[in-house]
Design an enzyme around this catalytic site. Structure first.
Site, PDB file in Angstrom:
ATOM      1  N   CYS A 136      11.092  38.036 -23.283  1.00 24.67           N
ATOM      2  CA  CYS A 136      10.671  36.783 -23.932  1.00 24.67           C
ATOM      3  C   CYS A 136      11.729  36.214 -24.887  1.00 24.67           C
ATOM      4  O   CYS A 136      11.983  34.994 -24.901  1.00 24.67           O
ATOM      5  CB  CYS A 136       9.365  37.008 -24.681  1.00 24.67           C
ATOM      6  SG  CYS A 136       9.220  38.630 -25.453  1.00 24.67           S
ATOM      7  N   HIS A 181       7.641  33.402 -30.857  1.00 25.95           N
ATOM      8  CA  HIS A 181       8.826  34.036 -31.439  1.00 25.95           C
ATOM      9  C   HIS A 181       9.733  32.946 -31.996  1.00 25.95           C
ATOM     10  O   HIS A 181       9.826  31.844 -31.438  1.00 25.95           O
ATOM     11  CB  HIS A 181       9.634  34.782 -30.370  1.00 25.95           C
ATOM     12  CG  HIS A 181       8.988  36.023 -29.826  1.00 25.95           C
ATOM     13  ND1 HIS A 181       7.815  36.565 -30.307  1.00 25.95           N
ATOM     14  CD2 HIS A 181       9.400  36.851 -28.827  1.00 25.95           C
ATOM     15  CE1 HIS A 181       7.526  37.661 -29.615  1.00 25.95           C
ATOM     16  NE2 HIS A 181       8.468  37.854 -28.711  1.00 25.95           N
TER      17      HIS A 181
HETATM   18  O1  L14 Z   1      11.124  43.441 -22.239  1.00 21.57           O
HETATM   19  O2  L14 Z   1       7.516  42.015 -28.438  1.00 21.57           O
HETATM   20  O3  L14 Z   1       9.370  42.209 -21.806  1.00 21.57           O
HETATM   21  O4  L14 Z   1       7.419  44.165 -27.993  1.00 21.57           O
HETATM   22  C1  L14 Z   1       7.877  43.343 -23.856  1.00 21.57           C
HETATM   23  C2  L14 Z   1       7.379  43.652 -25.257  1.00 21.57           C
HETATM   24  C3  L14 Z   1       9.976  42.461 -24.832  1.00 21.57           C
HETATM   25  C4  L14 Z   1       9.474  42.735 -26.224  1.00 21.57           C
HETATM   26  C5  L14 Z   1       9.989  42.995 -22.532  1.00 21.57           C
HETATM   27  C6  L14 Z   1       7.601  42.985 -27.661  1.00 21.57           C
HETATM   28  C7  L14 Z   1       9.386  43.404 -23.826  1.00 21.57           C
HETATM   29  C8  L14 Z   1       7.985  42.681 -26.251  1.00 21.57           C
END
Ligand code: L14
Ligand code: 25A
Length: 332
Positions: free
Chosen positions: A130, A243
């Site tokens: 993300c 975010h």
């Molecule tokens: O690589 O905010 O899709 O902990 C999924 C969890 C990115 C960070 C990913 C989080 C992760 C996300």
């Protein structure tokens, strides 16, 4: 669109899974049959889609017979285990997890940047992290105009990125704190309410976290720019949705803030909110529930010869996960 497709949502009861269903409805994705897959914990559940109630089925290797498209968001271990069975059954999978992102055979796609890679798939297309998605949506037009050499990014990541249980944890800790109760972290490594945690995912040998290094490798792969230098610091903040990122780039050619603003104003998927004198800049409360990546605070980085700094906000569950995946599915 004349044809309709058999679609399976893997991880349908999670935070991203629910968003998949809402966006499939909103965008009227041409669905013939819809299959909702999750773990045994959700076996008795029913979910609403298009005004009808659908049972949740337990995910097995046999779940994919007759399925055309799988939208997966049940974590990397489930994707590693089950998506090969989906591919064998003839489905094309758009995977939200990190399981296959860096495989040479797997396109890693943000449609605004590298839609041309979709056609190279061999059954699996990965949806990037993300934090990376919203950053490259905002940076790619600058890269095309002035060639980015180096990126320094600090993220302010909402709790929803880590799933439904983490959303609940922030709510409970906030309530406990305000009621004078002791806070006992369960899901996060530390208290998240009224605090910041400069750790997302595990630490690696180089003392960066895995989340930070994903931003390095995924940015290079998506932008097809293996030489771009990226220095990321990822921070969890007590925000539910969206975010935010402080992003500074050093470019080969000079580019000014006015030109960047003009470029981004005509970029699909981007909305510029940049009127600092009147207190206008994007915040997570503005990004929540929106499809666009919001960009503001665009200014010259005066500490380097050619540099731009800016602030980027996006709904991590929508553009950061479900929307990006469904855009890929639409192109398929
Ligand atoms: O690589 O905010 O899709 O902990 C999924 C969890 C990115 C960070 C990913 C989080 C992760 C996300
Ligand atoms: O790789 P990991 O460690 O397994 O990481 C998985 C985590 O990553 C999140 C996901 O969020 C989960 O927390 N995630 C995945 N992709 C993401 C992305 N792109 C992402 N986060 C951000 N961006 P989630 O909790 O919102 O969704 C979890 C979904 O996955 C299903 N699932 C889990 N294990 C499964 C499975 N499906 C099939 N087989 C399996 N073995 C999960 O279904 C959900 O749909 P569920 O039925 O297990 O969960 C229904 C509800 O129950 C909560 N819950 C989950 N575990 C527990 C639990 N409640 C109590 N105790 C538990 N142990 C879930 O939060 C959900 O609300």
């Amino acid at each position: 669109m004349s044809k309709a497709y058999n679609v399976a949502v893997m991880g349908a009861t999670g935070a991203v899974g629910n968003c998949f269903l809402r966006i499939l409805e909103e965008r009227k994705f041409p669905i013939k049959n819809l299959k909702l897959l999750a773990s045994e914990r959700s076996a008795e559940k029913k979910l609403e889609f298009g005004g009808k109630s659908y049972p949740v089925e337990v995910l097995t290797h046999d779940s994919f017979k007759g399925v055309d498209i799988v939208l997966a968001s049940a974590g990397a271990s489930r994707s590693l285990e089950f998506l090969p069975s989906a591919v064998k059954a003839g489905a094309v999978c758009v995977d939200n997890s990190s399981a296959f992102r860096m495989d040479n055979d797997v396109p890693l796609v943000v449609p605004e940047v590298n839609a041309h890679r979709i056609k190279d798939h061999k059954g699996i297309i990965s949806n990037p992290n993300c934090s990376t998605i919203q950053m490259v949506v905002a940076l790619y037009p600058i890269h095309k105009a002035a060639k980015i050499k180096r990126i320094v990014v600090t993220t302010f990541q909402s709790v929803s990125g880590a799933g439904q249980k983490k959303i609940t944890e922030l709510r409970e800790q906030t309530s406990d704190f305000l009621n004078g109760k002791k806070i006992v972290p369960k899901e996060f490594p530390h208290q998240i309410a009224f605090n910041l945690i400069p750790q997302i995912d595990v630490f690696l040998d180089n003392l960066y976290t895995k989340e930070e290094m994903k931003m390095v490798s995924e940015t290079r792969k998506i932008m097809e720019a293996p030489d771009i230098q990226v220095n990321a610091t990822c921070v969890r903040v007590p925000v539910f949705f969206a975010h935010s990122e402080s992003v500074s780039v050093e470019t080969e050619k000079h580019i000014g803030p006015e030109e960047v603003r003009k470029l981004l104003e005509k970029t699909p998927g981007v909305k510029v909110i940049d009127d600092p004198k009147n207190g206008k800049y994007p915040m997570p409360i503005d990004g929540e529930g929106k499809d666009d990546t919001l960009v503001g605070r665009i200014r010259q980085d005066e500490s380097v010869k050619n540099g731009i700094s800016m602030w980027v906000v996006s709904d991590n569950i929508r553009k950061g996960a479900a929307l990006n995946a469904i855009q890929i599915a639409e192109m398929l």
